[in-house]
Design a protein around this motif. Structure first.
Motif, PDB file in Angstrom:
ATOM      1  N   LEU A  22       0.821  -1.208   0.000  1.00 49.23           N
ATOM      2  CA  LEU A  22       0.000   0.000   0.000  1.00 49.23           C
ATOM      3  C   LEU A  22       0.861   1.267   0.000  1.00 49.23           C
ATOM      4  N   GLN A  23       2.010   1.202   0.663  1.00 46.18           N
ATOM      5  CA  GLN A  23       2.969   2.323   0.652  1.00 46.18           C
ATOM      6  C   GLN A  23       4.328   1.718   0.340  1.00 46.18           C
ATOM      7  N   ASN A  24       4.901   2.108  -0.794  1.00 41.10           N
ATOM      8  CA  ASN A  24       6.036   1.355  -1.297  1.00 41.10           C
ATOM      9  C   ASN A  24       7.388   2.061  -1.188  1.00 41.10           C
ATOM     10  N   ARG A  25       7.468   3.269  -0.597  1.00 39.45           N
ATOM     11  CA  ARG A  25       8.773   3.896  -0.378  1.00 39.45           C
ATOM     12  C   ARG A  25       8.779   4.573   0.992  1.00 39.45           C
ATOM     13  N   VAL A  26       9.650   4.109   1.889  1.00 42.39           N
ATOM     14  CA  VAL A  26       9.789   4.692   3.230  1.00 42.39           C
ATOM     15  C   VAL A  26      11.263   4.734   3.603  1.00 42.39           C
ATOM     16  N   ASP A  27      11.589   5.623   4.565  1.00 43.72           N
ATOM     17  CA  ASP A  27      12.949   5.604   5.106  1.00 43.72           C
ATOM     18  C   ASP A  27      12.943   4.826   6.409  1.00 43.72           C
ATOM     19  N   ARG A  28      14.059   4.906   7.181  1.00 47.41           N
ATOM     20  CA  ARG A  28      14.179   4.093   8.391  1.00 47.41           C
ATOM     21  C   ARG A  28      13.153   4.473   9.449  1.00 47.41           C
ATOM     22  N   ASN A  29      12.668   5.707   9.422  1.00 49.53           N
ATOM     23  CA  ASN A  29      11.749   6.172  10.460  1.00 49.53           C
ATOM     24  C   ASN A  29      10.278   6.020  10.076  1.00 49.53           C
ATOM     25  N   GLU A  30      10.011   5.417   8.951  1.00 49.36           N
ATOM     26  CA  GLU A  30       8.632   5.248   8.506  1.00 49.36           C
ATOM     27  C   GLU A  30       8.266   3.762   8.474  1.00 49.36           C
ATOM     28  N   SER A  31       6.962   3.529   8.418  1.00 52.57           N
ATOM     29  CA  SER A  31       6.458   2.152   8.345  1.00 52.57           C
ATOM     30  C   SER A  31       5.956   1.860   6.934  1.00 52.57           C
ATOM     31  N   ALA A  32       6.356   0.716   6.443  1.00 55.17           N
ATOM     32  CA  ALA A  32       5.788   0.235   5.180  1.00 55.17           C
ATOM     33  C   ALA A  32       4.404  -0.354   5.457  1.00 55.17           C
ATOM     34  N   LEU A  33       3.523  -0.219   4.483  1.00 58.25           N
ATOM     35  CA  LEU A  33       2.156  -0.720   4.634  1.00 58.25           C
ATOM     36  C   LEU A  33       1.922  -1.870   3.660  1.00 58.25           C
ATOM     37  N   LEU A  34       1.375  -2.972   4.198  1.00 55.84           N
ATOM     38  CA  LEU A  34       1.031  -4.140   3.378  1.00 55.84           C
ATOM     39  C   LEU A  34      -0.438  -4.477   3.593  1.00 55.84           C
ATOM     40  N   ASP A  35      -1.055  -4.982   2.546  1.00 53.41           N
ATOM     41  CA  ASP A  35      -2.430  -5.492   2.654  1.00 53.41           C
ATOM     42  C   ASP A  35      -2.385  -7.010   2.495  1.00 53.41           C
ATOM     43  N   LEU A  36      -2.826  -7.717   3.541  1.00 51.64           N
ATOM     44  CA  LEU A  36      -2.886  -9.177   3.518  1.00 51.64           C
ATOM     45  C   LEU A  36      -4.349  -9.591   3.341  1.00 51.64           C
ATOM     46  N   ALA A  37      -4.630 -10.293   2.247  1.00 56.96           N
ATOM     47  CA  ALA A  37      -5.989 -10.777   1.964  1.00 56.96           C
ATOM     48  C   ALA A  37      -6.021 -12.289   2.157  1.00 56.96           C
ATOM     49  N   ILE A  38      -6.903 -12.761   3.053  1.00 51.84           N
ATOM     50  CA  ILE A  38      -7.058 -14.196   3.324  1.00 51.84           C
ATOM     51  C   ILE A  38      -8.452 -14.615   2.860  1.00 51.84           C
ATOM     52  N   THR A  39      -8.490 -15.606   1.986  1.00 52.06           N
ATOM     53  CA  THR A  39      -9.757 -16.134   1.463  1.00 52.06           C
ATOM     54  C   THR A  39      -9.933 -17.572   1.935  1.00 52.06           C
ATOM     55  N   ASN A  40     -11.051 -17.825   2.597  1.00 51.71           N
ATOM     56  CA  ASN A  40     -11.363 -19.181   3.075  1.00 51.71           C
ATOM     57  C   ASN A  40     -12.040 -19.944   1.940  1.00 51.71           C
ATOM     58  N   THR A  41     -11.311 -20.875   1.328  1.00 53.88           N
ATOM     59  CA  THR A  41     -11.867 -21.684   0.236  1.00 53.88           C
ATOM     60  C   THR A  41     -12.409 -23.019   0.730  1.00 53.88           C
ATOM     61  N   GLY A  42     -12.383 -23.218   2.055  1.00 49.10           N
ATOM     62  CA  GLY A  42     -12.911 -24.458   2.610  1.00 49.10           C
ATOM     63  C   GLY A  42     -14.409 -24.398   2.802  1.00 49.10           C
ATOM     64  N   LYS A  43     -14.930 -25.385   3.526  1.00 45.56           N
ATOM     65  CA  LYS A  43     -16.375 -25.496   3.726  1.00 45.56           C
ATOM     66  C   LYS A  43     -16.796 -25.167   5.153  1.00 45.56           C
ATOM     67  N   VAL A  44     -15.824 -24.874   6.034  1.00 42.58           N
ATOM     68  CA  VAL A  44     -16.149 -24.556   7.425  1.00 42.58           C
ATOM     69  C   VAL A  44     -15.465 -23.249   7.803  1.00 42.58           C
ATOM     70  N   PRO A  45     -16.021 -22.496   8.763  1.00 41.44           N
ATOM     71  CA  PRO A  45     -15.339 -21.281   9.231  1.00 41.44           C
ATOM     72  C   PRO A  45     -13.991 -21.631   9.852  1.00 41.44           C
ATOM     73  N   ASP A  46     -13.055 -20.698   9.755  1.00 40.95           N
ATOM     74  CA  ASP A  46     -11.723 -20.959  10.294  1.00 40.95           C
ATOM     75  C   ASP A  46     -11.123 -19.650  10.797  1.00 40.95           C
ATOM     76  N   SER A  47     -10.120 -19.786  11.671  1.00 38.19           N
ATOM     77  CA  SER A  47      -9.359 -18.640  12.173  1.00 38.19           C
ATOM     78  C   SER A  47      -7.919 -18.784  11.703  1.00 38.19           C
ATOM     79  N   TYR A  48      -7.291 -17.643  11.389  1.00 32.84           N
ATOM     80  CA  TYR A  48      -5.958 -17.658  10.795  1.00 32.84           C
ATOM     81  C   TYR A  48      -5.023 -16.775  11.622  1.00 32.84           C
ATOM     82  N   ASN A  49      -3.864 -17.345  11.984  1.00 32.19           N
ATOM     83  CA  ASN A  49      -2.835 -16.613  12.720  1.00 32.19           C
ATOM     84  C   ASN A  49      -1.766 -16.124  11.756  1.00 32.19           C
ATOM     85  N   ILE A  50      -1.265 -14.909  12.031  1.00 31.47           N
ATOM     86  CA  ILE A  50      -0.247 -14.291  11.181  1.00 31.47           C
ATOM     87  C   ILE A  50       1.018 -14.112  12.014  1.00 31.47           C
ATOM     88  N   GLY A  51       2.133 -14.559  11.474  1.00 29.86           N
ATOM     89  CA  GLY A  51       3.406 -14.418  12.184  1.00 29.86           C
ATOM     90  C   GLY A  51       4.540 -14.132  11.226  1.00 29.86           C
TER      91      GLY A  51
END
Length: 475
Positions: A22-51
């Motif tokens: 989402l934001q592709n140029r930063v210096d050491r004092n800035e935060s880069a921004l990412l968008d993580l999209a998770i799609t559940n293609t299964g048949k039951v609800p699920d929870s997802y951990n990010i690490g």
């Protein structure tokens, strides 16, 4: 800091995960921004951990519980959830490019996928210089029918772009994707230009109803200028096609009626179908399995899934009926061929009769030729019971006996009819008188006809027998 996406094939098809910058140029004092999209293609609800396995970066998320939390991100089947990730270097890392690995794990499915972001770390002056000339483009995505899409119809998607800087953007690329839509096109924007790009999308007409998210990303070379997300829905519809055919075979003896049903909708459909079947036709008919008979109809209750086609057939075979009619006709023909051409009917009337006494009786013999042939020399024999005798009275218009003989229990009287013409009826009559007063009733035996027909073999025909109670009275 510039971000590029490196994809690692998922270990399972239970879910998919994508990272977008989402934001592709930063210096050491800035935060880069990412968008993580998770799609559940299964048949039951699920929870997802990010690490993250790299300890050189500080990571936070929005919502805050998404990253390295026991709660994780809850995603229902078929849905997509977006999480924003913030990356900041912990140490004074040298300027350069870094690959930052992430792991996304599904709790229920117990599967793990890896995604990596490549980060280019630059100095503050370089970032400021780039941003001074960084393009600004507003993007608006327009879907027909407020995003409610009928899969039977072609959808026209419009992407409106507004270049808000006096920069000439000559190498732009638009990437459109969702679970059902994937499209790429190239375009350009002159300084301060507004432009609309359109493209057409076709779906499978039987596409199941679902909700989806359309993601539109505007690139300049490998740089992301704008990301827009738009919700849309494949609507449900129901349509049933019917086609009925009738055909006959074996000169109409066998009749086939076929009803073809097809669920042309994108949802399952319950249908009750009936074909007429009278009680008479059901004696000779058979129908496709699963039916019941109700109100002189074959009735089926069907569950049709999208695109499913079912054929219902009723076959009526009149072969048995035709065979029975042929046999009946043959029996009738044989009966008329081999039946006796002569019939005899015996009647009697009482001349003197009270409730208990019979003294004199007139006997009538009706002889009829029911064939189309002349019958010569027909002998007529009748028995007079021993308690009675033949009178000498001459009855005008009738034949006289040619012979009389006695047996142990009766007197046998014989007449000879020289010829009986086709369909002619002859009457022989005579009278008998009782020798004694008769109390009660007595029997008159049947008369006998003897003649030759179609050969030399003599045929015998008997008339009916009579009881005295069946005799008519003459006053």
């Amino acid at each position: 800091m510039a971000l590029l996406i490196l994809g690692i094939l998922p270990s399972s098809l239970a879910f998919t995960a994508t990272l977008e910058p989402l934001q592709n140029r930063v210096d050491r004092n800035e935060s880069a921004l990412l968008d993580l999209a998770i799609t559940n293609t299964g048949k039951v609800p699920d929870s997802y951990n990010i690490g993250m396995v790299d300890g050189l970066w500080e990571v936070s998320s929005q919502p805050v519980y998404a990253y390295q939390s026991e709660y994780g991100v809850d995603v229902a089947p078929g849905e997509t959830v977006h999480t924003t990730l913030y990356l900041r270097p912990i140490l004074q890392l040298p300027y350069g490019t870094y690959s930052i690995p992430f792991e996304i794990g599904a709790k229920q499915e117990k599967t793990l996928q890896s995604r990596s972001a490549i980060v280019s770390l630059r100095s503050a002056d370089e970032v400021a210089l780039v941003r001074a000339y960084q393009p600004t483009v507003q993007v608006d995505v327009q879907l027909p029918n407020r995003g409610l899409l009928d899969p039977r119809e072609e959808a026209i998607i419009a992407i409106k772009m507004d270049n808000q800087n006096p920069l000439n953007l000559s190498a732009l690329r638009i990437v459109v994707n969702s679970q059902l839509i994937n499209y790429n096109l190239s375009t350009r924007l002159a300084p301060l230009e507004q432009r609309t790009e359109q493209f057409r999308v076709s779906f499978d007409a039987l596409e199941a109803p679902r909700k989806d998210q359309l993601t539109v990303v505007l690139f300049r070379d490998d740089e992301v200028l704008k990301t827009v997300r738009q919700q849309y829905e494949i609507i449900a519809y129901s349509s049933l096609s019917r086609e009925q055919q009738e055909e006959s075979s074996l000169l109409g003896v066998v009749h086939h009626k076929t009803l073809t049903l097809r669920n042309d909708g994108n949802i399952a459909r319950t249908e009750t179908v009936a074909l007429p079947a009278s009680w008479f036709n059901r004696l000779f008919s058979g129908a496709s399995s699963g039916h019941i008979v109700k109100d002189n109809q074959y009735v089926w209750s069907l569950e049709l899934s999208p695109g499913q086609q079912v054929q219902l057939q009723v076959t009526t075979n009149y072969g048995l009926l035709v065979l029975m009619l042929v046999l009946a006709g043959a029996v009738i023909v044989l009966y008329y061929i081999y039946r006796s051409p002569l019939i005899a009917i015996k009647e009697a009337s009482v001349d003197v009769h009270d409730e208990r006494d019979v003294s004199e009786m007139k006997i009538l013999l009706f002889i009829k030729n029911r064939s189309g042939r002349q019958l010569p020399n027909v002998r007529v024999l009748d028995k007079v019971p021993h308690i009675a005798e033949l009178t000498d009275e001459v009855i005008v218009g009738t034949l006289r006996p040619v012979k009389m003989s006695r047996s142990s229990d009766a007197t046998i009287v014989e007449w000879v009819v020289p010829t009986v013409e086709p369909y002619e009826e002859r009457i022989i009559s005579y009278k008998i008188r009782s020798k004694l007063s008769i109390i009660g009733m007595f029997n008159l035996p049947p008369a006998m006809l003897k003649f030759k027909h179609r050969g030399d073999k003599e045929r015998v025909v008997l008339s009916n027998a009579l009881k005295s109670t069946e005799c008519a009275s003459e006053d």
